[in-house]
Design a protein around this motif. Structure first.
Motif, PDB file in Angstrom:
ATOM      1  N   MET A 148      -3.328 -19.620  77.939  1.00 31.30           N
ATOM      2  CA  MET A 148      -3.875 -19.834  76.620  1.00 31.30           C
ATOM      3  C   MET A 148      -2.791 -20.337  75.659  1.00 31.30           C
ATOM      4  N   PHE A 149      -1.596 -19.718  75.727  1.00 30.03           N
ATOM      5  CA  PHE A 149      -0.527 -20.137  74.825  1.00 30.03           C
ATOM      6  C   PHE A 149      -0.003 -21.525  75.172  1.00 30.03           C
ATOM      7  N   ALA A 150       0.002 -21.848  76.452  1.00 33.06           N
ATOM      8  CA  ALA A 150       0.381 -23.206  76.837  1.00 33.06           C
ATOM      9  C   ALA A 150      -0.623 -24.197  76.252  1.00 33.06           C
ATOM     10  N   GLY A 151      -1.884 -23.809  76.214  1.00 33.39           N
ATOM     11  CA  GLY A 151      -2.911 -24.665  75.608  1.00 33.39           C
ATOM     12  C   GLY A 151      -2.662 -24.899  74.128  1.00 33.39           C
ATOM     13  N   VAL A 152      -2.214 -23.865  73.432  1.00 29.76           N
ATOM     14  CA  VAL A 152      -1.875 -24.002  72.007  1.00 29.76           C
ATOM     15  C   VAL A 152      -0.714 -24.980  71.843  1.00 29.76           C
ATOM     16  N   ALA A 153       0.314 -24.833  72.680  1.00 33.75           N
ATOM     17  CA  ALA A 153       1.476 -25.725  72.600  1.00 33.75           C
ATOM     18  C   ALA A 153       1.103 -27.162  72.970  1.00 33.75           C
ATOM     19  N   ILE A 154       0.250 -27.327  73.970  1.00 37.15           N
ATOM     20  CA  ILE A 154      -0.211 -28.667  74.345  1.00 37.15           C
ATOM     21  C   ILE A 154      -0.977 -29.291  73.183  1.00 37.15           C
ATOM     22  N   ALA A 155      -1.865 -28.519  72.555  1.00 40.36           N
ATOM     23  CA  ALA A 155      -2.628 -29.032  71.415  1.00 40.36           C
ATOM     24  C   ALA A 155      -1.696 -29.427  70.267  1.00 40.36           C
ATOM     25  N   ALA A 156      -0.686 -28.607  69.989  1.00 36.40           N
ATOM     26  CA  ALA A 156       0.267 -28.924  68.919  1.00 36.40           C
ATOM     27  C   ALA A 156       1.031 -30.206  69.243  1.00 36.40           C
TER      28      ALA A 156
ATOM     29  N   GLY B 218       6.235 -35.115  69.314  1.00 33.77           N
ATOM     30  CA  GLY B 218       5.394 -34.141  70.017  1.00 33.77           C
ATOM     31  C   GLY B 218       6.216 -33.135  70.801  1.00 33.77           C
ATOM     32  N   THR B 219       7.282 -33.600  71.416  1.00 33.87           N
ATOM     33  CA  THR B 219       8.158 -32.715  72.189  1.00 33.87           C
ATOM     34  C   THR B 219       8.807 -31.670  71.287  1.00 33.87           C
ATOM     35  N   ILE B 220       9.300 -32.086  70.150  1.00 31.71           N
ATOM     36  CA  ILE B 220       9.949 -31.146  69.234  1.00 31.71           C
ATOM     37  C   ILE B 220       8.945 -30.113  68.719  1.00 31.71           C
ATOM     38  N   VAL B 221       7.782 -30.567  68.299  1.00 32.52           N
ATOM     39  CA  VAL B 221       6.757 -29.637  67.806  1.00 32.52           C
ATOM     40  C   VAL B 221       6.339 -28.679  68.911  1.00 32.52           C
ATOM     41  N   GLY B 222       6.040 -29.214  70.091  1.00 35.63           N
ATOM     42  CA  GLY B 222       5.620 -28.371  71.207  1.00 35.63           C
ATOM     43  C   GLY B 222       6.694 -27.390  71.628  1.00 35.63           C
ATOM     44  N   LEU B 223       7.947 -27.809  71.607  1.00 35.47           N
ATOM     45  CA  LEU B 223       9.055 -26.936  72.000  1.00 35.47           C
ATOM     46  C   LEU B 223       9.162 -25.738  71.079  1.00 35.47           C
ATOM     47  N   VAL B 224       9.111 -25.971  69.782  1.00 37.80           N
ATOM     48  CA  VAL B 224       9.245 -24.870  68.823  1.00 37.80           C
ATOM     49  C   VAL B 224       8.043 -23.921  68.926  1.00 37.80           C
ATOM     50  N   VAL B 225       6.844 -24.471  68.997  1.00 37.68           N
ATOM     51  CA  VAL B 225       5.642 -23.632  69.113  1.00 37.68           C
ATOM     52  C   VAL B 225       5.693 -22.810  70.398  1.00 37.68           C
ATOM     53  N   LYS B 226       5.987 -23.453  71.519  1.00 32.97           N
ATOM     54  CA  LYS B 226       5.988 -22.763  72.814  1.00 32.97           C
ATOM     55  C   LYS B 226       7.099 -21.720  72.879  1.00 32.97           C
ATOM     56  N   PHE B 227       8.265 -22.011  72.301  1.00 35.61           N
ATOM     57  CA  PHE B 227       9.359 -21.039  72.296  1.00 35.61           C
ATOM     58  C   PHE B 227       8.935 -19.761  71.577  1.00 35.61           C
ATOM     59  N   GLU B 228       8.371 -19.903  70.405  1.00 35.39           N
ATOM     60  CA  GLU B 228       7.970 -18.713  69.643  1.00 35.39           C
ATOM     61  C   GLU B 228       6.875 -17.929  70.366  1.00 35.39           C
TER      62      GLU B 228
ATOM     63  N   ASP C 174       6.216 -17.927  73.659  1.00 33.37           N
ATOM     64  CA  ASP C 174       6.793 -17.330  74.864  1.00 33.37           C
ATOM     65  C   ASP C 174       7.690 -16.146  74.517  1.00 33.37           C
ATOM     66  N   ARG C 175       8.565 -16.344  73.563  1.00 37.36           N
ATOM     67  CA  ARG C 175       9.540 -15.304  73.203  1.00 37.36           C
ATOM     68  C   ARG C 175       8.841 -14.037  72.724  1.00 37.36           C
ATOM     69  N   ARG C 176       7.842 -14.191  71.902  1.00 32.73           N
ATOM     70  CA  ARG C 176       7.202 -13.022  71.294  1.00 32.73           C
ATOM     71  C   ARG C 176       6.049 -12.441  72.115  1.00 32.73           C
ATOM     72  N   LEU C 177       5.235 -13.314  72.739  1.00 30.06           N
ATOM     73  CA  LEU C 177       3.970 -12.846  73.304  1.00 30.06           C
ATOM     74  C   LEU C 177       3.863 -12.931  74.822  1.00 30.06           C
ATOM     75  N   ILE C 178       4.740 -13.667  75.467  1.00 27.65           N
ATOM     76  CA  ILE C 178       4.717 -13.748  76.930  1.00 27.65           C
ATOM     77  C   ILE C 178       5.817 -12.874  77.520  1.00 27.65           C
ATOM     78  N   PHE C 179       7.038 -13.066  77.043  1.00 27.47           N
ATOM     79  CA  PHE C 179       8.180 -12.348  77.605  1.00 27.47           C
ATOM     80  C   PHE C 179       8.598 -11.141  76.771  1.00 27.47           C
ATOM     81  N   TYR C 180       7.973 -10.941  75.611  1.00 29.90           N
ATOM     82  CA  TYR C 180       8.268  -9.794  74.736  1.00 29.90           C
ATOM     83  C   TYR C 180       9.766  -9.582  74.553  1.00 29.90           C
ATOM     84  N   ALA C 181      10.462 -10.666  74.221  1.00 23.48           N
ATOM     85  CA  ALA C 181      11.908 -10.577  74.010  1.00 23.48           C
ATOM     86  C   ALA C 181      12.192  -9.709  72.798  1.00 23.48           C
ATOM     87  N   PRO C 182      13.235  -8.895  72.867  1.00 21.43           N
ATOM     88  CA  PRO C 182      13.558  -8.048  71.722  1.00 21.43           C
ATOM     89  C   PRO C 182      14.000  -8.888  70.526  1.00 21.43           C
ATOM     90  N   GLN C 183      13.849  -8.306  69.330  1.00 18.79           N
ATOM     91  CA  GLN C 183      14.320  -8.982  68.125  1.00 18.79           C
ATOM     92  C   GLN C 183      15.815  -9.224  68.239  1.00 18.79           C
TER      93      GLN C 183
END
Length: 123
Positions: free
Chosen positions: A1-9, A34-44, A46-55
């Motif tokens: 689902m999140f990859a879909g959001v990044a693809i759409a962005a 598109g790459t820059i927008v998708g990279l930033v969206v996907k990073f956030e 992934d970091r927060r909601l897929i891999f639950y990286a600590p603050q």
């Protein structure tokens, strides 16, 4: 689902570039934005909601982003190549770049998840 959001962005950013940019090499400009927008969206996502990286502080987040972007070099080549090849193979048919972009981004994100799990978010 999140990859879909990044693809759409990514594809929405590309569509915006195609709509407003009148300079040379519009496909290259759209791919870059598109790459820059998708990279930033996907990073956030992934970091927060897929891999639950600590603050982290800004420096640590920057370092994580650097490694994240580094694993993206391979997948970006896959995405750009696929989008460009589909567009060229179609004779430049309108909208063909989005089909190629969707295919390339989907394949790239499958690979990127594995790379990020192994090398970026190892915790």
């Amino acid at each position: 689902m999140f990859a879909g959001v990044a693809i759409a962005a990514n594809l929405a950013a590309q569509a915006l570039v195609f709509a407003v940019y009148t300079g040379p090499f519009p496909l290259a400009a759209a791919l870059a934005v598109g790459t820059i927008v998708g990279l930033v969206v996907k990073f956030e996502l992934d970091r927060r909601l897929i891999f639950y990286a600590p603050q982290q502080d800004a420096a640590a987040t920057g370092a994580t982003f650097f490694f994240y972007a580094s694993t993206g070099l391979i997948t970006t080549a896959l995405f750009w190549g696929t989008e460009t090849l589909v567009h060229l193979a179609s004779g430049g048919a309108p909208g063909s770049q989005y089909v190629g972009g969707f295919i390339g981004l989907t394949a790239g994100y499958v690979l990127k998840y594995q790379l990020d799990k192994r090398y970026v978010f190892r915790g």
